[in-house]
Design a protein around this motif. Sequence first.
Motif, PDB file in Angstrom:
ATOM      1  N   ALA A 155      43.064  37.057  34.527  1.00 55.53           N
ATOM      2  CA  ALA A 155      43.556  35.731  34.162  1.00 55.53           C
ATOM      3  C   ALA A 155      45.026  35.825  33.719  1.00 55.53           C
ATOM      4  N   GLY A 159      48.086  34.315  36.108  1.00 57.07           N
ATOM      5  CA  GLY A 159      48.970  33.310  35.531  1.00 57.07           C
ATOM      6  C   GLY A 159      50.410  33.769  35.611  1.00 57.07           C
ATOM      7  N   MET A 162      52.068  33.350  39.038  1.00 57.37           N
ATOM      8  CA  MET A 162      52.526  31.992  39.291  1.00 57.37           C
ATOM      9  C   MET A 162      53.793  31.704  38.477  1.00 57.37           C
TER      10      MET A 162
ATOM     11  N   GLY B 158      47.061  29.486  37.883  1.00 52.69           N
ATOM     12  CA  GLY B 158      46.992  30.802  38.523  1.00 52.69           C
ATOM     13  C   GLY B 158      46.049  31.722  37.766  1.00 52.69           C
ATOM     14  N   GLY B 159      46.104  31.633  36.467  1.00 49.73           N
ATOM     15  CA  GLY B 159      45.227  32.456  35.648  1.00 49.73           C
ATOM     16  C   GLY B 159      43.777  32.037  35.845  1.00 49.73           C
ATOM     17  N   MET B 162      42.124  33.324  39.067  1.00 48.30           N
ATOM     18  CA  MET B 162      41.662  34.698  38.956  1.00 48.30           C
ATOM     19  C   MET B 162      40.394  34.774  38.097  1.00 48.30           C
ATOM     20  N   LEU B 163      40.335  33.971  37.054  1.00 49.58           N
ATOM     21  CA  LEU B 163      39.144  33.943  36.214  1.00 49.58           C
ATOM     22  C   LEU B 163      37.933  33.460  37.025  1.00 49.58           C
ATOM     23  N   GLN B 165      37.447  34.027  40.070  1.00 45.49           N
ATOM     24  CA  GLN B 165      37.049  35.167  40.891  1.00 45.49           C
ATOM     25  C   GLN B 165      36.289  36.210  40.077  1.00 45.49           C
ATOM     26  N   THR B 166      36.746  36.472  38.840  1.00 41.76           N
ATOM     27  CA  THR B 166      36.032  37.466  38.028  1.00 41.76           C
ATOM     28  C   THR B 166      34.641  36.929  37.648  1.00 41.76           C
ATOM     29  N   LEU B 167      34.558  35.647  37.378  1.00 36.75           N
ATOM     30  CA  LEU B 167      33.256  35.047  37.049  1.00 36.75           C
ATOM     31  C   LEU B 167      32.328  35.117  38.257  1.00 36.75           C
ATOM     32  N   ASN B 168      32.866  34.821  39.427  1.00 37.99           N
ATOM     33  CA  ASN B 168      32.066  34.870  40.642  1.00 37.99           C
ATOM     34  C   ASN B 168      31.590  36.290  40.938  1.00 37.99           C
ATOM     35  N   ALA B 169      32.470  37.264  40.719  1.00 37.58           N
ATOM     36  CA  ALA B 169      32.110  38.652  41.002  1.00 37.58           C
ATOM     37  C   ALA B 169      30.954  39.106  40.107  1.00 37.58           C
ATOM     38  N   GLU B 170      31.001  38.690  38.855  1.00 40.29           N
ATOM     39  CA  GLU B 170      29.961  39.128  37.921  1.00 40.29           C
ATOM     40  C   GLU B 170      28.688  38.307  38.056  1.00 40.29           C
ATOM     41  N   PHE B 171      28.806  37.016  38.293  1.00 40.96           N
ATOM     42  CA  PHE B 171      27.638  36.149  38.215  1.00 40.96           C
ATOM     43  C   PHE B 171      27.103  35.604  39.526  1.00 40.96           C
ATOM     44  N   GLY B 172      27.863  35.713  40.595  1.00 34.67           N
ATOM     45  CA  GLY B 172      27.334  35.280  41.891  1.00 34.67           C
ATOM     46  C   GLY B 172      26.031  36.038  42.143  1.00 34.67           C
ATOM     47  N   HIS B 238      33.118  29.778  47.837  1.00 28.31           N
ATOM     48  CA  HIS B 238      33.793  30.031  46.556  1.00 28.31           C
ATOM     49  C   HIS B 238      35.079  29.220  46.447  1.00 28.31           C
ATOM     50  N   GLU B 239      35.763  29.067  47.566  1.00 25.26           N
ATOM     51  CA  GLU B 239      37.046  28.363  47.482  1.00 25.26           C
ATOM     52  C   GLU B 239      37.256  27.447  48.674  1.00 25.26           C
TER      53      GLU B 239
END
Lengths: 261, 261, 261, 261
Positions: A155, A159, A162, B158-159, B162-163, B165-172, B238-239
Amino acid sequence: MKPVCLVIGAGAGIGGTVAKRFAQGGYHVVLARRSDKQGLDQLVCDIEADGGTAEGHLINAVEPSAIETLIKDTETKAGAIAVLVFNLGAQIGTRSLMATSLKQFELGWRMACFGLFRAAQAAIPSMVRKGKGCFLVTSATAAMRGNEGQHAHAAAMGGRRMLCQTLNAEFGPKGIHVAHIIVDGAVDAPDTLGKMIGAERFSELRSTVGARDGLLDPVHVAETYWHVAHQHRSAWTHELDLRPWSELPWWNDKPQPTAKI
Amino acid sequence: MKPVCLVIGAGAGIGGTVAKRFAQGGYHVVLARRSDKQGLDQLVCDIEADGGTAEGHLINAVEPSAIETLIKDTETKAGAIAVLVFNLGAQIGTRSLMATSLKQFELGWRMACFGLFRAAQAAIPSMVRKGKGCFLVTSATAAMRGNEGQHAHAAAMGGRRMLCQTLNAEFGPKGIHVAHIIVDGAVDAPDTLGKMIGAERFSELRSTVGARDGLLDPVHVAETYWHVAHQHRSAWTHELDLRPWSELPWWNDKPQPTAKI
Amino acid sequence: MKPVCLVIGAGAGIGGTVAKRFAQGGYHVVLARRSDKQGLDQLVCDIEADGGTAEGHLINAVEPSAIETLIKDTETKAGAIAVLVFNLGAQIGTRSLMATSLKQFELGWRMACFGLFRAAQAAIPSMVRKGKGCFLVTSATAAMRGNEGQHAHAAAMGGRRMLCQTLNAEFGPKGIHVAHIIVDGAVDAPDTLGKMIGAERFSELRSTVGARDGLLDPVHVAETYWHVAHQHRSAWTHELDLRPWSELPWWNDKPQPTAKI
Amino acid sequence: MKPVCLVIGAGAGIGGTVAKRFAQGGYHVVLARRSDKQGLDQLVCDIEADGGTAEGHLINAVEPSAIETLIKDTETKAGAIAVLVFNLGAQIGTRSLMATSLKQFELGWRMACFGLFRAAQAAIPSMVRKGKGCFLVTSATAAMRGNEGQHAHAAAMGGRRMLCQTLNAEFGPKGIHVAHIIVDGAVDAPDTLGKMIGAERFSELRSTVGARDGLLDPVHVAETYWHVAHQHRSAWTHELDLRPWSELPWWNDKPQPTAKI
């Protein structure tokens, strides 16, 4: 009077080594880091022994005014900052969401993202008056994609990437070169990687992967920082990546039978 | 018992309209926004008049515990949250670096990025216990590139990307669908765009560009939110991006004689 | 008269299943594929048995005029094409550079990239005259990053992704919806994946990973194709990704001790 | 014996200037271009007058075997190729879809994408045997996004970008440095830009924008090519961008009242 290079985050890895390179190139280097006065003094000594000039300062970048005071004092005493190397990261290792405290998440942002914003507000006005200046921002793969367990770091990095673009959009046309350097790999740096994985594993890594140039060598990373900082303004680079020859870029995965294709 | 959809940032634009869509689809919707109780009550009334159920809460998302309490209360009173729509942005309009205060930069991060981190920590544990859940995060072009004058907004967006993506990686892989929805264009939303450019220009925009579907219509945006939230888990998105047919994507520029090619 | 959906590359996986979905939705579907008349006829039968209308054609897309004739005949006999699903890929499996023949590299381009260019030139003029139309292009992770051994496929996919953007830039404002759908994962498709990894491994994959929804189910993929094709023009998606809940996106890697961060 | 640098696409702009730089650096340079023997001979003369060694060859890169023969002859007569600069583009100016012939679309691919594939197959085996080598590929903004009217060019550039990634994935770990250099702006190059916009407009551009370093100066671009080719293998760059200080990157747009944010 020598041009001034300020390195915020001057550890023994990329930060300190870039400082050495710029000192060798004729800059007066101001090195700032959080702790380990001994290590800092050693870097300054090495630079002076090599014929350069440098000074070290311990600062806690997240403290209000710390960055601003550092920059103001540098401009007042050493002279206008020609190159500012922003080398603060937010890597705290891999932690699950629930194991990442609010404090850690905020600290990552304060150091890596908010820190750059403050440094820019403090240093850019002088650069604009001079009509030139350079920001080299050490980034990471986490600025490009968010891996599991990287909540705080990604994160902050995302950020900041950007922010580098917004700074470049506003100040490139005013003569300020903003470069976002994605360090995509493990760096042979005892202060950061060494601390994170522990002395024993770091030593093992150095003697195996590192022995065949599989770890990013800060000396060679610094050469690219030097190059980018001195690009002629008709051909500036805003973003580039750096990794060891033997390591696959972050976007690749290893081919496997059921690999995603 | 109805599944619960919590909308954090339920203004009259995307937030409130997505709330209406989920209510129509049989969810009990909890709408949270910062201010304008009248507008909030109106949304709840509209939903109820349409045969749905909803409740509204005014919260200041950046206050410590505000998000956490909202989520906890929702789970306690309404039931497990099936879909959490995170619709807080950080858009304060275009300001130069020196015209962006530290406070503004931080507020953008607290609302848009830190806010999502907190919401995730508060809501995801229940979702994981259930083995399913969904986060729909309203994003912006500023998550993809940083334009001049967008320092606070782009850094926050932007931050957050990325967050996500990290949430998706862990919780998907734990059954939680995290989707990052890039709203790439002006939205026909009086609470956000309307406030930013002023009533007169907003009205003009509506009657010209809007009249030919050149503004993102929240009703149609909400259809895609509904679709994504109900994708079968063998095929999750995801996006994705959303923009009016007549508007060029952020990556394009208009062809000109000396256009960059 | 029913609106027409033309599927170029109508195998038993995504192509044929999207065809079925559009037929269920009231389209007359024209299915085109390279070989296996029996399989093609079966798809047409299934659609008709389900109350829809369809027709099948065997064509070799890389032959001069094959695509053009197919489109012209479709327009003449069935009517203006409302939705064109371009579902031709270039995946030949993993081969080193020296094991990839010139012929294979060119074939990949002809099928996946040049094929779309030709289809666009053939079908878009009518769409422009009508003021509306839709191209759904089935893409792959190889359009986003080039993995080892994917020379022909990635080059074709990367080129096609840019072509989708140039088509969108020119024709979005003319009412043609161009969407680039990144299928980021293994698809439960006997004609493509099944053929590539062999019947035995495919069967094993289905009963393990597939049994827990870890393979992209074409039925559910088709729902998203349907959604995108019917988005209101004030809120179009140009690009989105699709993958099973349990699979990490292409941009992630698995956390490891010395993982790149 | 001098190391050899082969430049495929050695016009008076980037190609020829990179050739000069490498000659100054001690390489024997082989310059290949399509036409204008006079211009080619002039480049060779300039290099020799400056104390370097070079040779020129006219080749039509799209002809079967042309690239292969050039590379084989170079290896046989001059020696193993240390650096191969692939500088062929596919820019034919802006043309609508229907104004882009099949022949033009294919030619763009043959020159820029297929050409690199063939050059790689021809030159990489020797590099692998030596355990080292370098490919510098001159790219364009069209590799990153597809603007209106850029069908042939963007498709070729996008494909080539992915090919650079597949080559890097396979050969980076074998000691071959593959770099993708995005030239994001107008280059002060009479053979390419000059020809495309015409002598009068080019001259005007040079005396206005160019006079304030707003055109990419090939001399300075060449410095970065030199730097990248000589990066230590512990810190290689795969992708970087280059543009004049005064020009906004392709991802930015100019701030406007209703600007997309």
